[in-house]
Design a protein around this motif. Structure first.
Motif, PDB file in Angstrom:
ATOM      1  N   SER A  15      12.752  -9.922  -3.355  1.00 26.67           N
ATOM      2  CA  SER A  15      11.645 -10.740  -2.864  1.00 26.67           C
ATOM      3  C   SER A  15      11.439 -10.311  -1.407  1.00 26.67           C
ATOM      4  CB  SER A  15      12.006 -12.216  -2.925  1.00 26.67           C
ATOM      5  OG  SER A  15      12.231 -12.597  -4.266  1.00 26.67           O
ATOM      6  N   TRP A  16      10.295 -10.690  -0.841  1.00 26.27           N
ATOM      7  CA  TRP A  16      10.009 -10.243   0.530  1.00 26.27           C
ATOM      8  C   TRP A  16       9.456 -11.379   1.377  1.00 26.27           C
ATOM      9  CZ3 TRP A  16      11.038  -5.361   2.426  1.00 26.27           C
ATOM     10  CH2 TRP A  16      11.456  -4.425   1.467  1.00 26.27           C
ATOM     11  N   ALA A  17       9.875 -11.411   2.642  1.00 30.53           N
ATOM     12  CA  ALA A  17       9.187 -12.232   3.643  1.00 30.53           C
ATOM     13  C   ALA A  17       8.250 -11.296   4.394  1.00 30.53           C
ATOM     14  CB  ALA A  17      10.192 -12.860   4.589  1.00 30.53           C
ATOM     15  N   VAL A  18       7.066 -11.794   4.701  1.00 29.45           N
ATOM     16  CA  VAL A  18       6.059 -10.979   5.391  1.00 29.45           C
ATOM     17  C   VAL A  18       5.512 -11.783   6.565  1.00 29.45           C
ATOM     18  CG1 VAL A  18       3.821  -9.796   5.151  1.00 29.45           C
ATOM     19  CG2 VAL A  18       5.378  -9.935   3.170  1.00 29.45           C
ATOM     20  N   VAL A  19       5.455 -11.164   7.738  1.00 27.70           N
ATOM     21  CA  VAL A  19       4.765 -11.792   8.872  1.00 27.70           C
ATOM     22  C   VAL A  19       3.594 -10.912   9.268  1.00 27.70           C
ATOM     23  CG1 VAL A  19       4.885 -12.431  11.319  1.00 27.70           C
ATOM     24  CG2 VAL A  19       6.773 -13.021   9.800  1.00 27.70           C
ATOM     25  N   VAL A  20       2.421 -11.518   9.332  1.00 27.73           N
ATOM     26  CA  VAL A  20       1.267 -10.830   9.915  1.00 27.73           C
ATOM     27  C   VAL A  20       1.087 -11.436  11.308  1.00 27.73           C
ATOM     28  CG1 VAL A  20      -1.138 -10.190   9.653  1.00 27.73           C
ATOM     29  CG2 VAL A  20       0.245 -10.651   7.618  1.00 27.73           C
ATOM     30  N   LEU A  21       1.236 -10.600  12.323  1.00 23.96           N
ATOM     31  CA  LEU A  21       1.170 -11.046  13.723  1.00 23.96           C
ATOM     32  C   LEU A  21      -0.129 -10.535  14.327  1.00 23.96           C
ATOM     33  CD1 LEU A  21       2.528 -12.066  16.430  1.00 23.96           C
ATOM     34  CD2 LEU A  21       3.559  -9.786  16.593  1.00 23.96           C
ATOM     35  N   ASN A  22      -0.909 -11.457  14.880  1.00 21.91           N
ATOM     36  CA  ASN A  22      -2.179 -11.073  15.500  1.00 21.91           C
ATOM     37  C   ASN A  22      -2.030 -11.155  17.016  1.00 21.91           C
ATOM     38  OD1 ASN A  22      -4.788 -10.600  16.223  1.00 21.91           O
ATOM     39  ND2 ASN A  22      -5.623 -12.498  15.377  1.00 21.91           N
ATOM     40  N   ARG A  23      -2.051 -10.006  17.675  1.00 21.84           N
ATOM     41  CA  ARG A  23      -1.919 -10.017  19.134  1.00 21.84           C
ATOM     42  C   ARG A  23      -3.271  -9.900  19.816  1.00 21.84           C
ATOM     43  NH1 ARG A  23       3.431  -6.487  20.174  1.00 21.84           N
ATOM     44  NH2 ARG A  23       2.668  -6.641  22.308  1.00 21.84           N
ATOM     45  N   ARG A  24      -4.315  -9.963  19.028  1.00 20.72           N
ATOM     46  CA  ARG A  24      -5.662  -9.878  19.604  1.00 20.72           C
ATOM     47  C   ARG A  24      -6.018 -11.208  20.269  1.00 20.72           C
ATOM     48  NH1 ARG A  24      -8.800  -5.799  17.004  1.00 20.72           N
ATOM     49  NH2 ARG A  24     -10.662  -6.978  17.554  1.00 20.72           N
ATOM     50  N   VAL A  25      -6.943 -11.131  21.223  1.00 20.48           N
ATOM     51  CA  VAL A  25      -7.313 -12.373  21.906  1.00 20.48           C
ATOM     52  C   VAL A  25      -8.795 -12.694  21.732  1.00 20.48           C
ATOM     53  CG1 VAL A  25      -5.444 -12.380  23.577  1.00 20.48           C
ATOM     54  CG2 VAL A  25      -7.511 -11.080  24.090  1.00 20.48           C
ATOM     55  N   ASP A  26      -9.465 -11.988  20.792  1.00 22.50           N
ATOM     56  CA  ASP A  26     -10.842 -12.411  20.543  1.00 22.50           C
ATOM     57  C   ASP A  26     -10.783 -13.791  19.877  1.00 22.50           C
ATOM     58  OD1 ASP A  26      -9.596 -10.570  18.871  1.00 22.50           O
ATOM     59  OD2 ASP A  26     -11.408  -9.988  17.825  1.00 22.50           O
ATOM     60  N   GLY A  27     -11.751 -14.632  20.268  1.00 22.83           N
ATOM     61  CA  GLY A  27     -11.598 -16.059  19.975  1.00 22.83           C
ATOM     62  C   GLY A  27     -11.850 -16.521  18.567  1.00 22.83           C
ATOM     63  N   THR A  28     -11.527 -15.707  17.604  1.00 20.65           N
ATOM     64  CA  THR A  28     -11.686 -16.149  16.227  1.00 20.65           C
ATOM     65  C   THR A  28     -10.580 -15.490  15.411  1.00 20.65           C
ATOM     66  OG1 THR A  28     -13.355 -16.459  14.489  1.00 20.65           O
ATOM     67  CG2 THR A  28     -13.249 -14.278  15.482  1.00 20.65           C
ATOM     68  N   PRO A  29     -10.141 -16.132  14.338  1.00 27.58           N
ATOM     69  CA  PRO A  29      -9.050 -15.522  13.557  1.00 27.58           C
ATOM     70  C   PRO A  29      -9.437 -14.143  13.017  1.00 27.58           C
ATOM     71  CG  PRO A  29      -9.357 -17.815  12.928  1.00 27.58           C
ATOM     72  CD  PRO A  29     -10.498 -17.471  13.839  1.00 27.58           C
ATOM     73  N   SER A  30      -8.450 -13.285  12.892  1.00 25.85           N
ATOM     74  CA  SER A  30      -8.691 -11.960  12.299  1.00 25.85           C
ATOM     75  C   SER A  30      -8.372 -12.029  10.822  1.00 25.85           C
ATOM     76  CB  SER A  30      -7.770 -10.914  12.934  1.00 25.85           C
ATOM     77  OG  SER A  30      -8.087 -10.754  14.285  1.00 25.85           O
ATOM     78  N   GLN A  31      -9.276 -11.495   9.998  1.00 22.62           N
ATOM     79  CA  GLN A  31      -8.991 -11.479   8.566  1.00 22.62           C
ATOM     80  C   GLN A  31      -8.239 -10.190   8.234  1.00 22.62           C
ATOM     81  OE1 GLN A  31     -11.784 -10.900   5.121  1.00 22.62           O
ATOM     82  NE2 GLN A  31     -11.585 -13.124   5.064  1.00 22.62           N
ATOM     83  N   VAL A  32      -7.102 -10.347   7.591  1.00 22.22           N
ATOM     84  CA  VAL A  32      -6.284  -9.183   7.246  1.00 22.22           C
ATOM     85  C   VAL A  32      -6.116  -9.152   5.726  1.00 22.22           C
ATOM     86  CG1 VAL A  32      -4.020  -8.080   7.570  1.00 22.22           C
ATOM     87  CG2 VAL A  32      -5.042  -9.385   9.445  1.00 22.22           C
ATOM     88  N   THR A  33      -6.415  -8.005   5.142  1.00 22.33           N
ATOM     89  CA  THR A  33      -6.283  -7.847   3.693  1.00 22.33           C
ATOM     90  C   THR A  33      -5.358  -6.676   3.424  1.00 22.33           C
ATOM     91  OG1 THR A  33      -8.545  -8.596   3.428  1.00 22.33           O
ATOM     92  CG2 THR A  33      -7.584  -7.462   1.548  1.00 22.33           C
ATOM     93  N   VAL A  34      -4.275  -6.938   2.675  1.00 24.16           N
ATOM     94  CA  VAL A  34      -3.336  -5.850   2.372  1.00 24.16           C
ATOM     95  C   VAL A  34      -2.983  -5.840   0.898  1.00 24.16           C
ATOM     96  CG1 VAL A  34      -1.340  -4.706   3.448  1.00 24.16           C
ATOM     97  CG2 VAL A  34      -1.975  -7.021   4.183  1.00 24.16           C
ATOM     98  N   PRO A  35      -3.176  -4.710   0.221  1.00 21.80           N
ATOM     99  CA  PRO A  35      -2.690  -4.608  -1.158  1.00 21.80           C
ATOM    100  C   PRO A  35      -1.162  -4.757  -1.179  1.00 21.80           C
ATOM    101  CG  PRO A  35      -4.145  -2.773  -0.586  1.00 21.80           C
ATOM    102  CD  PRO A  35      -3.840  -3.504   0.681  1.00 21.80           C
ATOM    103  N   LEU A  36      -0.658  -5.538  -2.131  1.00 26.66           N
ATOM    104  CA  LEU A  36       0.796  -5.757  -2.215  1.00 26.66           C
ATOM    105  C   LEU A  36       1.557  -4.434  -2.230  1.00 26.66           C
ATOM    106  CD1 LEU A  36       0.456  -8.765  -2.546  1.00 26.66           C
ATOM    107  CD2 LEU A  36       1.857  -8.666  -4.605  1.00 26.66           C
ATOM    108  N   ARG A  37       1.013  -3.496  -2.971  1.00 28.63           N
ATOM    109  CA  ARG A  37       1.656  -2.196  -3.128  1.00 28.63           C
ATOM    110  C   ARG A  37       1.905  -1.517  -1.767  1.00 28.63           C
ATOM    111  NH1 ARG A  37       1.387   0.623  -8.065  1.00 28.63           N
ATOM    112  NH2 ARG A  37      -0.433  -0.354  -8.960  1.00 28.63           N
ATOM    113  N   GLU A  38       0.938  -1.724  -0.835  1.00 31.45           N
ATOM    114  CA  GLU A  38       1.095  -1.103   0.488  1.00 31.45           C
ATOM    115  C   GLU A  38       2.183  -1.759   1.320  1.00 31.45           C
ATOM    116  OE1 GLU A  38      -2.473  -0.310   2.707  1.00 31.45           O
ATOM    117  OE2 GLU A  38      -3.407   0.594   0.936  1.00 31.45           O
ATOM    118  N   LEU A  39       2.567  -2.983   0.914  1.00 36.50           N
ATOM    119  CA  LEU A  39       3.695  -3.642   1.586  1.00 36.50           C
ATOM    120  C   LEU A  39       5.016  -3.217   0.949  1.00 36.50           C
ATOM    121  CD1 LEU A  39       2.261  -7.280   1.798  1.00 36.50           C
ATOM    122  CD2 LEU A  39       2.549  -5.697   3.696  1.00 36.50           C
TER     123      LEU A  39
END
Ligand code: GLA
Length: 421
Positions: free
Chosen positions: A345-369
Motif C-alpha cells: 500500500s502507499w502513502a502519497v503527499v502532494v505538496l503545493n509550494r506555489r503561492v498563487d491564490g487558488t488551489p492547484s489541481q493535480v492529476t496523476v495516473p496511479l501507474r505513474e506513482l
C-alpha cells in the motif's frame, strides 16, 4: 542468527576481549520516536523571576507532562517529555557529577523523572559531546562514563547529545564511546545524535554506517526555526539528498529533520498541515515543541491526526521519497502496510509550494506513482478523513492542493479482485 552474533560480540566487548564498541541492539525506537522537546518553543529562557511560566524549570516540564496526558497527546502516541539545553548548573558538583540549576530545578532531576514516569511518559535529557553545551553549560567531554551512569541513575529514557564546542573529527570515536557507556549501564535509552550535522558543516563525510549502528536517530541538517522558509529548506535537503538518506532509515534508526513547529507563531494552518504530512511521509521523529497550555484547537487536531501518525509509525519503517518536483508541486510516496504479495500500500503527499491564490489541481495516473496492482487501491484523504473510493491502476488521482498546503492520501492495496458480474 544475526541477533545472536551481535549479542555474542557484545559480550566479548564487555569481557574486554574486543576493543570498545557500542552495540545498538536494544529494541528501541522501532518506529520514529514521538514526544515533546523544549527547545524550539522555549529556547534558553532562564529568567524564572520575571517569566516563571515560560522559563526552563521543573514546573514547565511537569505542566507539559500533565497536558500530554490530559489533552490526549499521550494517547495519540507522543510518549516522551525531554529537557533540552539550559537545564544544567554552570558547574558540576564536588563529586564531579552533572547537576541541574538549583533554583529552576529545586526538586532535582530524579524527582522530575519520577514525575514524568508517574504520568506514564518517558523522560529525555540533553547534553553535548564537547566541553560545553551550545548555550555554554558543562558538556560530557572527559566525563562520559560518569555522565552515562548519572543518566541511568536518574532513570533517563532518551538522550539527545549535541555537538557544540567539540572537534567533529573526534566524533567518529566519541559518539560510539558514549553510546557504549550508555549501553553498559544496562538501562535502555534512546540515543539521539547530532554527529553527522556537525561533520557535514565542517565538510566531512559522515560515516553513516557507524552512525546508524550507534544512534537511534541523528540530525543531518540545520536547526528548524519558526518559519515556513525553514520548513521548506529542510524538505529540500531531505529531497535533494534522499538517495543517501532513505537507505539509512528503518526500525531502530532514523534521520531526524528536527522538531515540529506546529502551533507556534510562524506557520499558517495549511503550512502546519504540510509540516505534519511531510514529517509523516519522511518517517521522521515527531517531536513537538509548542506550548501545550495555549495551543489552538486546530493545531492540536493536526498534531493528533491518527491516520497521519499511523503512516509515520508504519511498521515497515521506510522513509518516503520525492518522486516529482516541477513548477512548485512535489509528490512524495512511502510504502506502507498492508501488502498484497510483494506489492505495498502507499502513502502519497502532494505538496503545493506555489503561492498563487487558488488551489492547484493535480492529476496523476496511479501507474505513474508506481501503484500498479491488478486489484487496485482504496484511496482515502487523511487530513479530512474522507474516502475517495476505489481506483484501478489505470485510473488517475485528481486533487486540489491549497497554496503552501498538502493533500495526503493513503492508497490501500486491495487483496481481492473487485466483483464483476
Ligand atoms: C543546537 C541543537 C538544537 C538545540 C540547541 C540548544 O543548536 O541543534 O536542537 O538543542 O543546540 O542550545
Amino acid at each position: 542468527m544475526e541477533i545472536f552474533l551481535k549479542r555474542w560480540f557484545c559480550s566479548l566487548v564487555l569481557l574486554n576481549i574486543l576493543p570498545l564498541c557500542y552495540c545498538l541492539d536494544n529494541g528501541l525506537a522501532l518506529s520514529p520516536p514521538m514526544g515533546w522537546l523544549a527547545w524550539q518553543r522555549f529556547r534558553c529562557n532562564t529568567d524564572c523571576e520575571n517569566d516563571p511560566k515560560h522559563c526552563i524549570s521543573e514546573r514547565l516540564f511537569m505542566e507539559m507532562a500533565d497536558l500530554m496526558v490530559s489533552e490526549g497527546y499521550a494517547k495519540a502516541g507522543y510518549n516522551l517529555i525531554s529537557l533540552d539545553d539550559c537545564w544544567l548548573d554552570k558547574k558540576r558538583g564536588s563529586d564531579g557529577r552533572l547537576r541541574p540549576d538549583p533554583l529552576r530545578f529545586p526538586s532535582g532531576i530524579r524527582a522530575l523523572s519520577n514525575y514524568i514516569h508517574s504520568r506514564g511518559l518517558r523522560f529525555g535529557i540533553y547534553e553535548d559531546f564537547g566541553n560545553y553545551t551550545c548555550a555554554g553549560y558543562p558538556g560530557i567531554l572527559n566525563h562520559m562514563e560518569l555522565d552515562a551512569q548519572t543518566f541511568a541513575d536518574w532513570q533517563v529514557d532518551y538522550v539527545k547529545l549535541d555537538g557544540c564546542y567539540s572537534f567533529p573529527s573526534q566524533m567518529d570515536k566519541g559518539y560510539p564511546e558514549f553510546g557504549y557507556f550508555l549501553n553498559r549501564t544496562e538501562r535502555p535509552m534512546i540515543y539521539s545524535c547530532s554527529w553527522p550535522f556537525y561533520q557535514l558543516i565542517n565538510k566531512m563525510e559522515p560515516d553513516y554506517k557507524s552512525i546508524s549502528n550507534t544512534c537511534h536517530l541523528w540530525r543531518n541538517f540545520e536547526d528548524i526555526q519558526d518559519s515556513w522558509q525553514s520548513v521548506t529548506s529542510i524538505i529540500d535537503y531531505y529531497g535533494d539528498n534522499q538517495d543517501t538518506l532513505i537507505p539509512l532509515a528503518g526500525p531502530g534508526h532514523w534521520n531526524d529533520p528536527d522538531m515540529l513547529i506546529i502551533g507556534n507563531f510562524g506557520l499558517s494552518y495549511e503550512q502546519s498541515r504540510a509540516q505534519m504530512c511531510m514529517w509523516a511521509i519522511m518517517a521522521s521523529p515527531l517531536l513537538m515543541s509548542v506550548d501545550l497550555r495555549t495551543i489552538r484547537p486546530e493545531f492540536k487536531a493536526i498534531l493528533q491526526n491518527s491516520e497521519i501518525i499511523a503512516v509515520n509509525q508504519d511498521p515497515l519503517g521506510v522513509q518516503g521519497r520525492r518522486i516529482y518536483k516541477k513548477q512548485g508541486v512535489e509528490i512524495w510516496t512511502k510504502p506502507v502496510l498492508p501488502m498484497n504479495g510483494k506489492k505495498f500500500s502507499w502513502a502519497v503527499v502532494v505538496l503545493n509550494r506555489r503561492v498563487d491564490g487558488t488551489p492547484s489541481q493535480v492529476t496523476v495516473p496511479l501507474r505513474e506513482l508506481g501503484l500498479d496492482s491488478e486489484e487496485g487501491y482504496h484511496v482515502r484523504e487523511l487530513n479530512d478523513h474522507k474516502d475517495i473510493g476505489f481506483l484501478s491502476k489505470d485510473q488517475a488521482i485528481r486533487v486540489d492542493v491549497n497554496p503552501s498546503g498538502v493533500v495526503m492520501l493513503k492508497c490501500t492495496i486491495q487483496r481481492v479482485p473487485p466483483f464483476t458480474p
